[in-house]
Write an enzyme that holds these catalytic residues in place. Structure first.
Site, PDB file in Angstrom:
ATOM      1  CB  CYS A 210     -12.532 -14.888 -23.832  1.00 50.23           C
ATOM      2  SG  CYS A 210     -11.664 -16.322 -23.249  1.00 50.23           S
TER       3      CYS A 210
ATOM      4  CB  CYS B  83      -6.575 -15.739 -22.466  1.00 51.22           C
ATOM      5  SG  CYS B  83      -7.947 -16.439 -23.406  1.00 51.22           S
TER       6      CYS B  83
ATOM      7  CB  THR C  15      -7.852 -10.703 -24.370  1.00 50.29           C
ATOM      8  OG1 THR C  15      -8.598  -9.484 -24.523  1.00 50.29           O
ATOM      9  CG2 THR C  15      -8.574 -11.625 -23.413  1.00 50.29           C
TER      10      THR C  15
HETATM   11  C1  FAD Z   1      -2.501 -19.751 -23.728  1.00 52.75           C
HETATM   12  C2  FAD Z   1      -2.950 -18.365 -24.040  1.00 52.75           C
HETATM   13  C3  FAD Z   1      -4.128 -18.172 -24.742  1.00 52.75           C
HETATM   14  C4  FAD Z   1      -4.581 -16.909 -25.050  1.00 52.75           C
HETATM   15  N1  FAD Z   1      -5.715 -16.770 -25.792  1.00 52.75           N
HETATM   16  C5  FAD Z   1      -6.120 -15.543 -26.161  1.00 52.75           C
HETATM   17  C6  FAD Z   1      -7.238 -15.382 -27.045  1.00 52.75           C
HETATM   18  O1  FAD Z   1      -7.846 -16.366 -27.478  1.00 52.75           O
HETATM   19  N2  FAD Z   1      -7.609 -14.134 -27.398  1.00 52.75           N
HETATM   20  C7  FAD Z   1      -6.936 -13.036 -26.947  1.00 52.75           C
HETATM   21  O2  FAD Z   1      -7.294 -11.938 -27.335  1.00 52.75           O
HETATM   22  N3  FAD Z   1      -5.880 -13.143 -26.091  1.00 52.75           N
HETATM   23  C8  FAD Z   1      -5.439 -14.366 -25.705  1.00 52.75           C
HETATM   24  N4  FAD Z   1      -4.344 -14.506 -24.887  1.00 52.75           N
HETATM   25  C9  FAD Z   1      -3.782 -13.323 -24.189  1.00 52.75           C
HETATM   26  C10 FAD Z   1      -2.875 -12.439 -25.035  1.00 52.75           C
HETATM   27  O3  FAD Z   1      -1.884 -13.204 -25.670  1.00 52.75           O
HETATM   28  C11 FAD Z   1      -2.244 -11.379 -24.148  1.00 52.75           C
HETATM   29  O4  FAD Z   1      -3.270 -10.718 -23.456  1.00 52.75           O
HETATM   30  C12 FAD Z   1      -1.460 -10.355 -24.971  1.00 52.75           C
HETATM   31  O5  FAD Z   1      -0.369 -10.991 -25.599  1.00 52.75           O
HETATM   32  C13 FAD Z   1      -0.984  -9.203 -24.101  1.00 52.75           C
HETATM   33  O6  FAD Z   1      -0.183  -8.338 -24.824  1.00 52.75           O
HETATM   34  P1  FAD Z   1       0.978  -7.489 -24.103  1.00 52.75           P
HETATM   35  O7  FAD Z   1       1.652  -6.743 -25.190  1.00 52.75           O
HETATM   36  O8  FAD Z   1       0.425  -6.776 -22.943  1.00 52.75           O
HETATM   37  O9  FAD Z   1       1.977  -8.595 -23.509  1.00 52.75           O
HETATM   38  P2  FAD Z   1       2.854  -9.636 -24.324  1.00 52.75           P
HETATM   39  O10 FAD Z   1       2.247  -9.919 -25.647  1.00 52.75           O
HETATM   40  O11 FAD Z   1       3.059 -10.772 -23.393  1.00 52.75           O
HETATM   41  O12 FAD Z   1       4.233  -8.882 -24.610  1.00 52.75           O
HETATM   42  C14 FAD Z   1       5.051  -8.373 -23.604  1.00 52.75           C
HETATM   43  C15 FAD Z   1       6.390  -7.977 -24.232  1.00 52.75           C
HETATM   44  O13 FAD Z   1       7.128  -7.218 -23.260  1.00 52.75           O
HETATM   45  C16 FAD Z   1       8.494  -7.624 -23.306  1.00 52.75           C
HETATM   46  N5  FAD Z   1       9.133  -7.343 -22.023  1.00 52.75           N
HETATM   47  C17 FAD Z   1       8.988  -8.029 -20.856  1.00 52.75           C
HETATM   48  N6  FAD Z   1       9.809  -7.508 -19.924  1.00 52.75           N
HETATM   49  C18 FAD Z   1      10.454  -6.454 -20.500  1.00 52.75           C
HETATM   50  C19 FAD Z   1      11.428  -5.526 -20.013  1.00 52.75           C
HETATM   51  N7  FAD Z   1      11.926  -5.582 -18.789  1.00 52.75           N
HETATM   52  N8  FAD Z   1      11.865  -4.575 -20.870  1.00 52.75           N
HETATM   53  C20 FAD Z   1      11.374  -4.503 -22.151  1.00 52.75           C
HETATM   54  N9  FAD Z   1      10.471  -5.371 -22.645  1.00 52.75           N
HETATM   55  C21 FAD Z   1      10.015  -6.344 -21.821  1.00 52.75           C
HETATM   56  C22 FAD Z   1       8.407  -9.114 -23.636  1.00 52.75           C
HETATM   57  O14 FAD Z   1       9.639  -9.581 -24.179  1.00 52.75           O
HETATM   58  C23 FAD Z   1       7.255  -9.172 -24.622  1.00 52.75           C
HETATM   59  O15 FAD Z   1       7.709  -9.047 -25.955  1.00 52.75           O
HETATM   60  C24 FAD Z   1      -3.853 -15.774 -24.606  1.00 52.75           C
HETATM   61  C25 FAD Z   1      -2.648 -15.957 -23.906  1.00 52.75           C
HETATM   62  C26 FAD Z   1      -2.194 -17.238 -23.637  1.00 52.75           C
HETATM   63  C27 FAD Z   1      -0.886 -17.416 -22.903  1.00 52.75           C
END
Ligand code: FAD
Length: 558
Positions: free
Chosen positions: A488, A308, A454
């Site tokens: 965003c 983000c 995101t």
């Molecule tokens: C402050 C903030 C504001 C944001 N605002 C927005 C917004 O307005 N709009 C938007 O679309 N996005 C936003 N985002 C971004 C969005 O939250 C992320 O892009 C999204 O969560 C990514 O998804 P993901 O599944 O890739 O990672 P995550 O959701 O971070 O999940 C990763 C998962 O992998 C697991 N994991 C880690 N290591 C291991 C391992 N070794 N073995 C097994 N599992 C593991 C973790 O426990 C976690 O559950 C924001 C993020 C933040 C921090």
């Protein structure tokens, strides 16, 4: 002789010659271990000859031969003892250095983590993925008495991307045997944290138990993945359990690298230092905003890529909006310190954002990268690297500091064989299939497609990966393509949002016609979307495989 440093105490190389021993002594080594059995090659000096030259050069010598492919636990134990007993630094060699490195990796397995061992050996140019299981098992070959778990599809990470893709796959192929691996008890709706930092959402509304979100019929393996063995279609869990797959989806998000900023970790949550990038700290942002009566508030943004990319400035606008409401804005000195050189990467949204920068009288400081924080003295230090100018370091006082931490791929990903040079999972940016391993896909923050990281992007990617895996199972080629969509919602004031929606190359991809919602302007409608519509869409649609308004683009075979 090309030396590869594994640690300060050990370097390795391939076969050495007699005249190398004096050079080694000159470079400060004090002991030599030979791990290559005599007679492997016609041009190879015997260990007796090497030992004689070593003794002459004042070096201690140990012959600990290892037959290729047979690195035993006993030899690894002897190697460990030698490293303790011999004066260091130690130099070890075999034909290529691999056997010596393997011995070190197994010898260290009881005292270092798998990730640390794989990172040290990878940095030296040696791939130890083949012995990752043994490293995870403390250096000991795992017994085969317990059969490895095995699934049609294994998903690494149950975040936004992992749960969404599991649901999307189940809705396409209900009989698939799917396991999702994640050690976390709680799943977070991270996009809500900006609103928590502005006092709009309660933190608790952004968290749910993981167990309640794993789709019905999907196995939850509550453990962390430590390493990948793509050649064996296996992942290794912490503690050495092995999980096998026919197809693998990698989506463990990214790593927030708090430790990369000196002094930051110890002062987070106190001394006016906060971050909306952590669940437990976003409420502290709101507390600080309410408490400020005047003074300097600094908002930082690290080098890209980050998740983000708008979140650092969203925190600034919402804080300023609150100070404006309370009549304190005139007393505040608001500074945005951005390691990059632009306010937002897609230029169409910049004019609307600049209006708010002006309204809040915020100062934009580009090419300012936060490198250190002194909490008790309330100072932040930046490396300033402007183009065409000598880099310099500046230290600034603050009353409130909102930090967006540097970000990178998780350590266990960086050391895996799945990544590009920068450490991100290496995928085709349209099909999201791994570029080298045909039965691996990746989505979410961890992979290297050049989209905005995101949850909105993950929402679009999940059906693409699900459709392409379903097609692969049916013996067809990729069916769905990802256009780089990310979104965003830039919260420029309480009650209004500039809704950035764009794809690869910064192409605008609005979800609504302009008359209904013009994303390049600050609108109340976009705020309502973020505040009232997107959270239920996340929990009830995206995570449950309901693919509203996100039909993937079809790939037409040429
Ligand atoms: C402050 C903030 C504001 C944001 N605002 C927005 C917004 O307005 N709009 C938007 O679309 N996005 C936003 N985002 C971004 C969005 O939250 C992320 O892009 C999204 O969560 C990514 O998804 P993901 O599944 O890739 O990672 P995550 O959701 O971070 O999940 C990763 C998962 O992998 C697991 N994991 C880690 N290591 C291991 C391992 N070794 N073995 C097994 N599992 C593991 C973790 O426990 C976690 O559950 C924001 C993020 C933040 C921090």
């Amino acid at each position: 002789m090309e030396l590869k440093k594994i640690t300060d105490g050990l370097s390795v190389s391939g076969q050495i010659q007699i005249d190398d021993l004096a050079k080694l002594a000159k470079r400060g080594f004090r002991s030599v271990i030979c791990n290559r059995p005599d007679g492997e090659a016609a041009d190879q000096p015997t260990h007796d000859e090497i030992e004689a030259a070593a003794t002459q050069a004042g070096l201690r010598f140990l012959y600990l031969p290892v037959t290729p492919g047979i690195v035993t636990e006993e030899t690894a134990t002897l190697f460990r003892e030698a490293l303790t007993e011999l004066p260091g630094p130690v130099f070890g060699y075999c034909r290529t250095g691999t056997r010596t490195t393997t011995l070190w990796a197994l010898a260290m397995a009881k005292e270092k983590s798998v990730v640390d061992i794989l990172a040290a050996t990878k940095a030296a140019g040696y791939d130890m993925t083949g012995v990752a299981r043994r490293i995870a098992n403390g250096g000991v070959t795992p017994t085969d008495s317990v059969e490895d778990a095995s699934y049609d599809v294994v998903i690494v990470g149950a975040g936004a991307a992992g749960v969404a893709v599991a649901s999307s796959l189940k809705s396409r192929k209900s009989d698939l045997d799917i396991a999702i691996i994640d050690p976390a008890d709680i799943h977070y709706y991270q996009p809500g944290w900006t609103m928590v930092g502005a006092g709009v959402f309660d933190a608790q509304t952004t968290a749910k138990t993981m167990g309640s979100l794993i789709p019905r019929g999907v196995h939850w393996v509550k453990s962390a993945v430590a390493a990948f063995e793509p050649a064996n279609n296996a992942v290794i869990l912490d503690g050495c359990r092995v999980v096998k797959y026919k197809r693998l989806i990698v989506c463990p998000g990214l790593k927030l690298d708090w430790a990369a900023v000196d002094g930051l970790e110890e002062t987070l949550g106190k001394n006016g230092v906060t971050s909306n990038y952590r669940y437990d700290l976003a409420p502290y942002t709101w507390k600080l905003v309410q408490e400020q009566k005047g003074g300097r508030a600094i908002f930082t943004q690290p080098p890209m890529p980050i998740k983000c990319a708008g979140a650092p400035q969203k925190a600034m606008y919402l804080s300023a909006s609150e100070w404006e409401k309370q009549g304190k804005l005139g007393n505040m000195d608001i500074q945005f310190m951005n390691a990059g050189g632009v306010l937002f990467g897609v230029k169409d949204y910049v004019p609307a954002l600049e209006e708010y920068v002006k309204r809040y009288d915020a100062k934009l400081n580009f090419f300012h990268n936060l490198i250190a924080v002194d909490g008790p003295n309330k100072t932040a230090t930046f490396k300033v690297a402007k183009p065409d100018a000598e880099p310099e370091t500046v230290t600034v006082e603050f009353d409130m500091l909102h930090v967006c931490p540097p970000q990178c791929a998780p350590d266990f990903i960086k050391v895996s064989p799945l990544v590009d040079a920068a450490g991100w999972v290496d995928v085709d940016q349209v099909t999201l299939r791994h570029k080298t391993f045909d039965n691996i896909w990746s989505l979410g923050d961890v992979m290297n497609a050049p989209n905005a990281k995101t949850a909105a992007a993950a929402r679009m990617q999940a059906p693409v990966v699900a459709a392409n895996i379903a097609a692969d199972i049916d013996g067809k080629g990729p069916q769905a393509g990802y256009n780089g969509y990310g979104s965003c919602p830039l919260t420029v004031e309480k009650g209004k949002i500039v809704l950035a929606e764009f794809g690869y190359g910064g192409v605008l991809l609005p979800s609504f016609p302009k008359w209904a919602l013009d994303g390049t302007k600050a609108t109340r409608r976009a705020w309502i979307l973020k505040e009232q519509i997107l959270p239920p869409v996340y929990w009830k649609a995206m995570l449950r495989g309901k693919e509203w308004m996100i039909k993937p683009e079809k790939i037409i075979a040429k």
